[in-house]
Enzyme design. Structure first.
Site, PDB file in Angstrom:
ATOM      1  N   LYS A  74       0.837  -1.211   0.000  1.00 33.12           N
ATOM      2  CA  LYS A  74       0.000   0.000   0.000  1.00 33.12           C
ATOM      3  C   LYS A  74       0.859   1.244   0.000  1.00 33.12           C
ATOM      4  O   LYS A  74       1.914   1.280   0.645  1.00 33.12           O
ATOM      5  CB  LYS A  74      -0.843  -0.032   1.293  1.00 33.12           C
ATOM      6  CG  LYS A  74      -1.941   0.969   1.351  1.00 33.12           C
ATOM      7  CD  LYS A  74      -3.150   0.548   0.549  1.00 33.12           C
ATOM      8  CE  LYS A  74      -4.198   1.657   0.496  1.00 33.12           C
ATOM      9  NZ  LYS A  74      -3.847   2.724  -0.460  1.00 33.12           N
ATOM     10  N   LYS A 110       5.045   2.469  -3.088  1.00 32.07           N
ATOM     11  CA  LYS A 110       4.876   3.883  -3.437  1.00 32.07           C
ATOM     12  C   LYS A 110       5.119   4.066  -4.908  1.00 32.07           C
ATOM     13  O   LYS A 110       5.927   3.343  -5.515  1.00 32.07           O
ATOM     14  CB  LYS A 110       5.884   4.736  -2.663  1.00 32.07           C
ATOM     15  CG  LYS A 110       5.504   6.202  -2.603  1.00 32.07           C
ATOM     16  CD  LYS A 110       4.455   6.421  -1.544  1.00 32.07           C
ATOM     17  CE  LYS A 110       4.238   7.869  -1.248  1.00 32.07           C
ATOM     18  NZ  LYS A 110       3.695   8.012   0.119  1.00 32.07           N
ATOM     19  N   SER A 367      -7.340   4.665   4.702  1.00 29.60           N
ATOM     20  CA  SER A 367      -7.306   3.893   3.448  1.00 29.60           C
ATOM     21  C   SER A 367      -7.643   2.426   3.732  1.00 29.60           C
ATOM     22  O   SER A 367      -8.328   1.770   2.942  1.00 29.60           O
ATOM     23  CB  SER A 367      -5.914   3.941   2.818  1.00 29.60           C
ATOM     24  OG  SER A 367      -5.753   5.105   2.052  1.00 29.60           O
TER      25      SER A 367
HETATM   26  N1  GLU Z   1       0.270   8.822   0.545  1.00 34.00           N
HETATM   27  C1  GLU Z   1      -0.154   8.638   1.890  1.00 34.00           C
HETATM   28  C2  GLU Z   1       1.026   8.304   2.783  1.00 34.00           C
HETATM   29  O1  GLU Z   1       2.146   8.649   2.497  1.00 34.00           O
HETATM   30  C3  GLU Z   1      -1.298   7.632   1.992  1.00 34.00           C
HETATM   31  C4  GLU Z   1      -0.975   6.229   1.628  1.00 34.00           C
HETATM   32  C5  GLU Z   1      -2.215   5.310   1.553  1.00 34.00           C
HETATM   33  O2  GLU Z   1      -3.271   5.694   1.998  1.00 34.00           O
HETATM   34  O3  GLU Z   1      -2.042   4.221   1.029  1.00 34.00           O
HETATM   35  O4  GLU Z   1       0.883   7.776   3.854  1.00 34.00           O
END
Ligand code: GLU
Length: 475
Positions: A74, A110, A367
């Site tokens: 994720k 990511k 999320s």
């Molecule tokens: N981009 C956000 C973070 O750095 C959310 C990641 C997500 O919800 O998967 O935590």
């Protein structure tokens, strides 16, 4: 690195690794397991053409999968000019640790696209996003079961809706297609409370910190959030929501906001909502009437305050300015805003840091709730809300009958309120942020070799991830 430039992706990745190494050094962790945890599992790089205003333009993007001990992996997708392979690898690693710290059963991933989204129209961005989505899906880097993106710097609900829709057209037979991405608009399978989740999580983290008077004292403060002077760097989604909630609900004073074109300073407190409106209209903070404008924004990072919230990009506090930081506490709302060297200097000066991998985890916590909601195909609260409401009314009725008096209206309202999705998301997020900080503080106080909250948080993450490696074995 020069004083005002951001670190390269490589420096960022090394910084994360060094911070993790500090935690490994105080643990009794098998070297092989430690190396297996630290390594990035796989990285995809794609370059693809999109026709923009009649001309073919090439775009390059990445998706790094740091860990797969839990699936799906994720993490957000970033649209920025800072993006490169190292940056997404660093951010994917942070996702692994972040999910472990807040007990979200996901691996870390990511993605990013090398692009300045402000240079493109909405339709162009849609074409680019849909094409990037097809690249990710075709190559096995997007699916509800294995790899689930979310918003990050430069992306939001709109991009997530395009990703979900493209995936649905590619795999209509996948009954869980909507769970292939989180952070979607509510009308497209999103969850209430996701947009503000990271900012709300920062508020809950700080609220929990101030429930620990010994820690507050060690940070050179006392009392509650009320009246505390806060500086926010970056008024994007995360900076805006945390500033808004902390000032409007907890009575903190936002004495400065730093943006790309300078800073606004007001010792009496800045009205965050008004500043955000102004920023949206003027693409900068210069000229805002609710405070004094200072062109050299980075100098404002060094102003005296109780809490500093860096909420923009990585590496803004580094070896050249860390020694000048006068905040008592830094809450890392951005990912990686303090470099490894900067962190060392802050620690030796007694500045406390609530680390990114904990403090900004609210986004991925919600999320997780969104992903579950998508897999169950059911809105949280849909089954029990009216039942709970009826039960509450029954209690009010019983109290009235037994006492011969009427339960006051505000108590009646609270008793007879059945929780909706918004209430449940907020409660789950609050619980996650509270429990995780309690664990971090306990770990920090239990072992004197652990010198800061960041190391404590990484010790927790590494022990959880290593347990799953040891239980399952390496294969
Ligand atoms: N981009 C956000 C973070 O750095 C959310 C990641 C997500 O919800 O998967 O935590």
């Amino acid at each position: 690195m020069s004083k005002n430039s951001l670190p390269s992706g490589l420096e960022f990745r090394q910084s994360v690794d060094h911070m993790v190494d500090r935690a490994i050094a105080v643990m009794d962790l098998d070297k092989g397991i430690a190396n297996a945890i630290k390594a990035c599992t796989s990285v995809l790089q794609v370059t693809f053409p999109v026709e923009i205003k009649g001309k073919i333009e090439m775009f390059t993007g990445w998706r790094a999968v740091h860990s797969i001990h839990r699936l799906p992996s994720k993490g957000g997708i970033r649209y920025a000019h800072s993006v490169d392979q190292h940056e997404v690898e660093a951010l994917a690693a942070l996702m692994t640790y972040k999910c472990a710290i807040v007990d979200v059963p996901f691996g870390g991933s990511k993605g990013g696209l090398y692009i300045d989204p402000n240079q493109y129209t909405r339709d162009e961005l849609q074409d680019i996003t849909r094409r990037f989505t097809r690249e990710l899906a075709k190559k096995g880097f997007l699916s509800p079961a294995t790899n689930v993106p979310a918003p990050d710097v430069g992306t939001g609900q709109r991009e997530m809706a395009w990703i979900a829709d493209t995936y649905k057209h590619l795999y209509p037979e996948d009954v869980n297609h909507v769970a292939c991405v989180t952070g979607k608009p509510v009308e497209h399978g999103g969850i209430r409370g996701r947009t503000e989740a990271t900012g709300r999580g920062i508020q809950f983290a700080l609220q929990e910190f101030f429930r620990h008077p010994e820690e507050v004292k060690a940070a050179g403060m006392s009392g509650s959030i009320e009246g505390k002077q806060i500086i926010i760097q970056g008024l994007g989604n995360v900076g805006y929501h945390s500033g808004k909630f902390l000032s409007e609900e907890d009575g903190a004073k936002i004495i400065a906001v730093i943006e790309h074109d300078g800073a606004i300073v007001n010792p009496d407190g800045i009205h965050i909502e008004e500043l955000r409106f102004y920023l949206n209209d003027h693409q900068g903070v210069k000229g805002f009437a609710g405070g004094k404008y200072i062109e050299d924004g980075s100098s404002v990072l060094e102003m005296k305050c109780d809490i500093l919230i860096p909420a923009a990009l990585e590496g803004v506090i580094h070896k050249d300015n860390a020694g000048n930081i006068k905040a008592n506490l830094i809450a890392e709302a951005a990912n990686g805003p303090i470099t490894f060297e900067g962190d060392r200097i802050l620690r030796s000066n007694g500045v406390k840091v609530l680390p990114d991998a904990y403090v900004n985890a609210g986004g991925v916590v919600v999320s997780y709730f969104e992903w579950i909601r998508n897999l169950t195909h059911l809105r949280f609260g849909r089954l029990e809300r009216r039942f709970d409401e009826a039960k509450g009314n029954c209690i009010v009725h019983a109290l009235n009958e037994m006492t011969g008096k009427n339960v006051p209206e505000h108590i009646k309202h609270n008793l007879a309120h059945g929780a909706d999705e918004f209430d449940l998301v907020r409660s789950g997020l609050d619980d996650s942020m509270r429990l995780s900080l309690q664990e971090i503080i306990d770990t920090y106080n239990r072992d004197e070799k652990i010198e800061d909250y960041r190391t404590a948080a990484y010790v927790i993450a590494l022990s959880k991830v290593s347990r799953s490696y040891l239980d399952i074995g390496i294969f």
